[in-house]
Motif scaffolding. Structure first.
Motif, PDB file in Angstrom:
ATOM      1  N   LYS A 122       0.836  -1.195   0.000  1.00 41.28           N
ATOM      2  CA  LYS A 122       0.000   0.000   0.000  1.00 41.28           C
ATOM      3  C   LYS A 122       0.875   1.250   0.000  1.00 41.28           C
ATOM      4  CE  LYS A 122      -2.181  -1.421   3.714  1.00 41.28           C
ATOM      5  NZ  LYS A 122      -3.125  -1.436   4.877  1.00 41.28           N
ATOM      6  N   PHE A 152      -2.067  -1.663  -4.003  1.00 41.88           N
ATOM      7  CA  PHE A 152      -2.967  -0.529  -4.224  1.00 41.88           C
ATOM      8  C   PHE A 152      -2.222   0.729  -3.830  1.00 41.88           C
ATOM      9  CE2 PHE A 152      -5.959   2.687  -2.799  1.00 41.88           C
ATOM     10  CZ  PHE A 152      -6.843   2.744  -3.861  1.00 41.88           C
ATOM     11  N   GLU A 154      -2.498   4.902  -3.980  1.00 38.98           N
ATOM     12  CA  GLU A 154      -3.442   6.003  -4.194  1.00 38.98           C
ATOM     13  C   GLU A 154      -2.748   7.180  -4.869  1.00 38.98           C
ATOM     14  OE1 GLU A 154      -5.357   8.153  -0.753  1.00 38.98           O
ATOM     15  OE2 GLU A 154      -6.975   6.769  -1.295  1.00 38.98           O
ATOM     16  N   GLY A 161      -6.681   5.223  -7.981  1.00 40.55           N
ATOM     17  CA  GLY A 161      -5.809   4.199  -7.425  1.00 40.55           C
ATOM     18  C   GLY A 161      -5.126   3.420  -8.531  1.00 40.55           C
ATOM     19  N   VAL A 163      -3.313  -0.046  -9.408  1.00 33.22           N
ATOM     20  CA  VAL A 163      -3.303  -1.413  -8.882  1.00 33.22           C
ATOM     21  C   VAL A 163      -2.564  -2.328  -9.839  1.00 33.22           C
ATOM     22  CG1 VAL A 163      -5.483  -1.053  -7.657  1.00 33.22           C
ATOM     23  CG2 VAL A 163      -5.515  -2.007  -9.972  1.00 33.22           C
ATOM     24  N   ALA A 167      -4.223  -7.498  -7.776  1.00 35.79           N
ATOM     25  CA  ALA A 167      -5.343  -6.771  -7.166  1.00 35.79           C
ATOM     26  C   ALA A 167      -6.554  -6.780  -8.083  1.00 35.79           C
ATOM     27  CB  ALA A 167      -4.925  -5.341  -6.851  1.00 35.79           C
ATOM     28  N   MET A 202     -12.468   2.859  -7.217  1.00 33.86           N
ATOM     29  CA  MET A 202     -11.441   2.366  -6.296  1.00 33.86           C
ATOM     30  C   MET A 202     -12.021   1.377  -5.294  1.00 33.86           C
ATOM     31  SD  MET A 202      -8.951   5.615  -5.450  1.00 33.86           S
ATOM     32  CE  MET A 202     -10.257   6.741  -4.945  1.00 33.86           C
ATOM     33  N   VAL A 205     -11.587  -2.407  -5.431  1.00 28.54           N
ATOM     34  CA  VAL A 205     -10.365  -3.009  -4.898  1.00 28.54           C
ATOM     35  C   VAL A 205     -10.225  -2.763  -3.402  1.00 28.54           C
ATOM     36  CG1 VAL A 205      -7.844  -2.885  -4.933  1.00 28.54           C
ATOM     37  CG2 VAL A 205      -9.107  -3.002  -7.077  1.00 28.54           C
ATOM     38  N   THR A 206     -10.453  -1.538  -2.951  1.00 30.46           N
ATOM     39  CA  THR A 206     -10.230  -1.232  -1.526  1.00 30.46           C
ATOM     40  C   THR A 206     -11.127  -2.058  -0.615  1.00 30.46           C
ATOM     41  OG1 THR A 206     -11.742   0.661  -1.651  1.00 30.46           O
ATOM     42  CG2 THR A 206      -9.398   1.101  -1.992  1.00 30.46           C
TER      43      THR A 206
END
Length: 543
Positions: A122, A152, A154, A161, A163, A167, A202, A205-206
């Motif tokens: 991250k 991921f 940001e 995002g 990825v 992901a 996003m 995935v998040t």
């Protein structure tokens, strides 16, 4: 008849020493007064309750009590950031940091060097505009340094995002996956996801990333508090948080660990109801914490072309950004929260989003608007005809000066010269009578408020570009910028009777810095060093 015990207790009460005031002497002090005029002083007198008792001119004799010689340093009220993201600041400091990367190769090297130890890689801070990439980065490029471990990362503005393929696979994104409302999946000619998800996309995935543990979240908050203290921030507006974050803030406040005052904004109606079902929560824990506001987003950001525009982007025909809500729905949410006594703060970057936010605010009764002090967060690209509406409707323009100096080249490309007439128009807003609150939007921008003061006054980046400033007619004076980060932000956070100035009765929140911002060259404001930060008469940071 008095007993021996009561006589002893009475004696102890009358004999107990009265704690003396503390006087900070030999200061180059500045504060605004209740009328907004700049005042100078040489001595700050603080009571044992942590509140200001007096400011005294040079030559005045301080009262009896403890004296601390500040050695001629400049003493200012604690700076206030009206719009930041506290947990994001701490989390970003503990993850992969791509803010300083100047190319895609730099970013990939940084990820390879510090991938972290969790199940996911991250991080944040990438910006394809700074890289002069001319496009978004791809999942395949990220795969080269992450392998099969999902990642991921940001974007710097928090509205996209990046990825990797792992992901994408975990999230189940295929060619057939539709763009969610308020979001966009970047795709290639065949319709396959390329590795960048914009705004609401996003979440695809998040939602798969495990939530941080209590220990990890506490560490992130502690890190954020340390960073904020080190740059002279004594109060912040936290622009969008949930119930677990609120519970963490309260726990830190109860145990005396909340060293920066937090004006919390619940993110959306659901979090507002979960945190404060019975109405706004006023300042508590010695005025360290409040939750009196709800945050909404009307659109995305310019960098990812998610900002909602009235006409096409100048550099992308057919694209006008992403409205997050239908205007009628935005109006209903504002009306409902207003009726329950909550300030509503709407993220609005594009001219269509700003127009929609102002229109929605105008539907609320005038008495509510003036009492609740609704806020337009960012106020970046505004149609010229909409600028006078801020003062007329009583809507606070919550601005982040460093956005203008970071965005200037990209903004020119995205919206064109004509629409820039109402963009980042701070002086026009001030002259119209609008309330201005200063902030940074950290971690999108650095949290240092002296970067914000520099950008507001010079309209230049920290490397001095462009010469003379970008649209310098909209620059603030140093007094106006100082007010934005003190009294203006305090007003926006419903704390003007508590902080923002060093008037008697307010909390002794102050900073000691290495230069006089009202006398030093404006070009060097961003280089100001904070030596000490004090909150309620207690030192929370010392360099």
């Amino acid at each position: 008849m008095k007993t021996a015990n009561t006589l002893v207790a009475a004696f102890l009460l009358t004999a107990a020493p009265v704690l003396a005031d503390t006087s900070y002497v030999n200061a180059n002090g500045y504060t605004l007064d209740g009328g907004g005029s700049l005042q100078r002083f040489a001595v700050l007198v603080v009571g044992n309750d942590g509140r200001v008792k007096a400011t005294l001119p040079a030559g005045a004799i301080p009262p009896r009590g403890k004296k601390i010689d500040v050695g001629g340093l400049t003493l200012l009220p604690g700076l206030i950031d009206a719009h930041g993201h506290v947990m994001g600041l701490g989390e970003g400091a503990l993850a992969v940091d791509l803010n300083g990367t100047k190319s895609l190769a730099d970013a990939l090297a940084a990820i390879r060097a510090n991938p972290g130890t969790g199940a996911w890689i991250k991080g944040s801070g990438w910006n394809q505009e700074r890289w002069n990439l001319g496009r978004f980065p791809t999942a395949k490029e990220l795969d080269a340094v992450t392998g099969n471990r999902p990642a991921f990362l940001e974007r710097v503005d928090g509205h996209a995002g990046w990825v990797n393929s792992a992901a994408l696979a975990l999230s189940g994104i295929t060619n057939a996956t539709p763009d969610p409302a308020g979001g966009r999946i970047e795709r290639d000619a065949s319709g396959a996801a390329t590795g960048v998800l914009v705004d609401a996309a996003m979440k695809l995935v998040t939602s798969k990333i495990p939530a941080p543990t209590t220990k990890e979240a506490d560490l992130a908050l502690s890190k954020a508090l340390q960073i904020m203290g080190s740059v002279g921030l004594t109060s912040v507006g936290d622009a969008g948080m949930d119930r677990p974050t609120w519970d963490r803030y309260r726990r830190f406040a109860r145990t005396g660990k909340l060293t920066t005052r937090i004006y919390a904004m619940a993110y959306g109606p659901e979090n507002r109801a979960a945190i404060a079902p019975n109405g706004p929560i006023g300042w508590e824990y010695g005025d360290r914490l409040a939750m009196m506001a709800m945050k909404l987003q009307a659109d995305g950001a310019l960098g990812s072309r998610g900002a909602w525009m009235k006409s096409d982007y100048s550099d992308a025909a057919g694209q006008r950004g992403l409205p997050f809500f239908e205007e009628g729905n935005l109006r209903r949410m504002i009306l409902d929260a207003s009726a329950k006594g909550f300030q509503v703060n709407v993220h609005a970057i594009g001219d269509a989003a700003n127009g929609a936010a102002l229109g929605a605010f105008s539907a609320t009764p005038e008495a509510q608007r003036m009492t609740l002090r609704h806020r337009d967060e960012h106020t970046q690209v505004v149609a010229v005809e909409d600028l006078p509406r801020f003062a007329r409707l009583g809507i606070i323009a919550s601005i982040q000066p460093t956005h203008a100096t970071s965005d200037k080249g990209m903004a020119e490309a995205r919206v064109g010269e004509k629409r820039l007439a109402g963009a980042y128009a701070w002086q026009t807003l001030i002259k119209s009578g609008a309330h201005i609150a200063g902030g940074s939007d950290f971690p999108v921008e650095p949290p240092n408020p002296f970067y914000g003061l520099h950008a507001a006054v010079t309209r230049q980046s920290r490397d001095g570009l462009p010469p003379g400033g970008w649209h310098p007619e909209e620059a603030m004076t140093i007094e106006q910028a100082f007010a934005a980060f003190t009294t203006g932000a305090a007003w926006a956070n419903h704390a003007e009777d508590k902080v923002g100035t060093l008037e008697p009765g307010k909390w002794a929140d102050f900073v000691l810095i290495d230069r006089d911002p009202f006398a030093a060259p404006a070009s060097g404001l961003w280089q100001t060093r904070v030596d000490e930060t004090w909150v309620a008469g207690k030192r929370v940071f010392r360099r």
